[in-house]
Write an enzyme that holds these catalytic residues in place. Structure first.
Site, short mmCIF file in Angstrom:
data_model
loop_
_atom_site.label_atom_id
_atom_site.label_comp_id
_atom_site.label_asym_id
_atom_site.label_seq_id
_atom_site.Cartn_x
_atom_site.Cartn_y
_atom_site.Cartn_z
N HIS A 19 0.85 -1.21 0.00
CA HIS A 19 0.00 0.00 0.00
C HIS A 19 0.88 1.26 0.00
O HIS A 19 0.61 2.21 -0.74
CB HIS A 19 -0.89 0.06 1.25
CG HIS A 19 -1.95 -1.00 1.34
ND1 HIS A 19 -2.10 -1.82 2.43
CD2 HIS A 19 -2.93 -1.34 0.47
CE1 HIS A 19 -3.13 -2.62 2.24
NE2 HIS A 19 -3.65 -2.37 1.05
N LYS A 43 -16.57 -7.73 7.51
CA LYS A 43 -15.30 -8.39 7.21
C LYS A 43 -14.58 -8.96 8.44
O LYS A 43 -13.56 -9.62 8.28
CB LYS A 43 -14.38 -7.43 6.45
CG LYS A 43 -14.46 -7.60 4.94
CD LYS A 43 -13.27 -6.98 4.27
CE LYS A 43 -13.04 -7.46 2.86
NZ LYS A 43 -11.90 -6.76 2.25
N ARG A 96 -1.12 -5.56 -8.48
CA ARG A 96 0.10 -6.30 -8.15
C ARG A 96 0.46 -7.29 -9.24
O ARG A 96 1.63 -7.54 -9.54
CB ARG A 96 -0.09 -7.08 -6.84
CG ARG A 96 -0.21 -6.20 -5.64
CD ARG A 96 -0.74 -6.97 -4.47
NE ARG A 96 -2.11 -7.41 -4.73
CZ ARG A 96 -2.95 -7.86 -3.82
NH1 ARG A 96 -2.55 -7.99 -2.58
NH2 ARG A 96 -4.17 -8.21 -4.14
N SER A 134 -2.84 -7.82 2.74
CA SER A 134 -3.10 -7.71 4.18
C SER A 134 -3.45 -9.09 4.75
O SER A 134 -2.98 -9.47 5.82
CB SER A 134 -4.26 -6.75 4.44
OG SER A 134 -3.96 -5.48 3.96
O1 PNS Z 1 -8.08 -3.05 -1.16
P1 PNS Z 1 -9.39 -3.66 -0.74
O2 PNS Z 1 -9.42 -3.91 0.71
O3 PNS Z 1 -9.72 -4.87 -1.55
O4 PNS Z 1 -10.49 -2.54 -1.04
C1 PNS Z 1 -11.71 -2.80 -1.66
C2 PNS Z 1 -12.56 -1.53 -1.72
C3 PNS Z 1 -12.70 -0.89 -0.34
C4 PNS Z 1 -11.92 -0.52 -2.63
C5 PNS Z 1 -13.93 -1.94 -2.29
O5 PNS Z 1 -14.42 -3.03 -1.59
C6 PNS Z 1 -14.94 -0.82 -2.23
O6 PNS Z 1 -14.86 0.14 -2.95
N1 PNS Z 1 -15.92 -0.96 -1.30
C7 PNS Z 1 -16.91 0.07 -1.03
C8 PNS Z 1 -18.27 -0.35 -1.56
C9 PNS Z 1 -18.35 -0.07 -3.04
O7 PNS Z 1 -18.15 1.04 -3.50
N2 PNS Z 1 -18.66 -1.14 -3.79
C10 PNS Z 1 -18.75 -1.08 -5.22
C11 PNS Z 1 -17.38 -1.08 -5.86
S1 PNS Z 1 -17.59 -1.13 -7.55
#
Ligand code: PNS
Length: 166
Positions: A19, A43, A96, A134
């Protein structure tokens, strides 16, 4: 002049050096980056949102800013709504490996449909972090494996405290 503001959203449970690598790479591209911690109680996270935000706030001043301001915030609901409300013009995401691409593409397209004015900007993580997530860090650390160099020292110390108190 308009502020070039971006949101870097994620769970950050916890923040990894992967990150941080993406944050460093995005700094020269924007005036302000909001590192936005998703509040997602489903989660079952290791760290609370407040703990994650605090750790990120402590770690960010250690990195090269390139004149970019870093802000740490948390949000619930849609990333697109949070980005719009924050006045951001971009959502930053790290890739990644090819395996990230499909999921990230779907998210980027959905976010674009939700908020057409906001572009997703993909940055490629350094190769040395291509396997760092993570979840993997939490698993390896919990089972006694070494994670130095893959997560910030502060995060490692906090994981140690958490896990010994479990
Ligand atoms: O890096 P991560 O933890 O996989 O992050 C995922 C994240 C937080 C970016 C994604 O789950 C998200 O945007 N969640 C918020 C809900 C949302 O907007 N969902 C629709 C995405 S298209």
């Amino acid at each position: 002049m308009n502020t070039r503001r971006a949101v870097f959203p994620g769970s950050f449970d916890p923040l990894t050096n992967g990150h941080l690598d993406i944050i460093k790479r995005s700094a020269p591209l924007f005036d302000e980056i909001i590192v936005a911690v998703l509040n997602n109680p489903e989660k079952n996270p290791l760290f609370t949102v407040a703990e994650r935000c605090r750790m990120i706030e402590e770690i960010l001043p250690q990195i090269e800013t390139d004149g970019c301001d870093f802000v740490v915030d948390s949000f619930s609901g849609l990333t697109a709504d949070f980005a719009k409300k924050s006045g951001a013009s971009a959502i930053v995401r790290g890739i990644r490996a090819v395996s990230d691409y499909e999921y990230e593409l779907r998210m980027a397209l959905m976010n674009r449909r939700l908020e057409p004015t906001i572009e997703t900007v993909f940055l490629m993580a350094a190769e040395e972090f291509s396997y760092v997530s993570s979840n993997l860090m939490k698993q390896v650390f919990t089972l006694g494996g070494r994670v130095e160099g893959l997560i910030p020292a502060l995060v490692e110390a906090k994981m140690k405290e958490k896990i010994s108190h479990k």
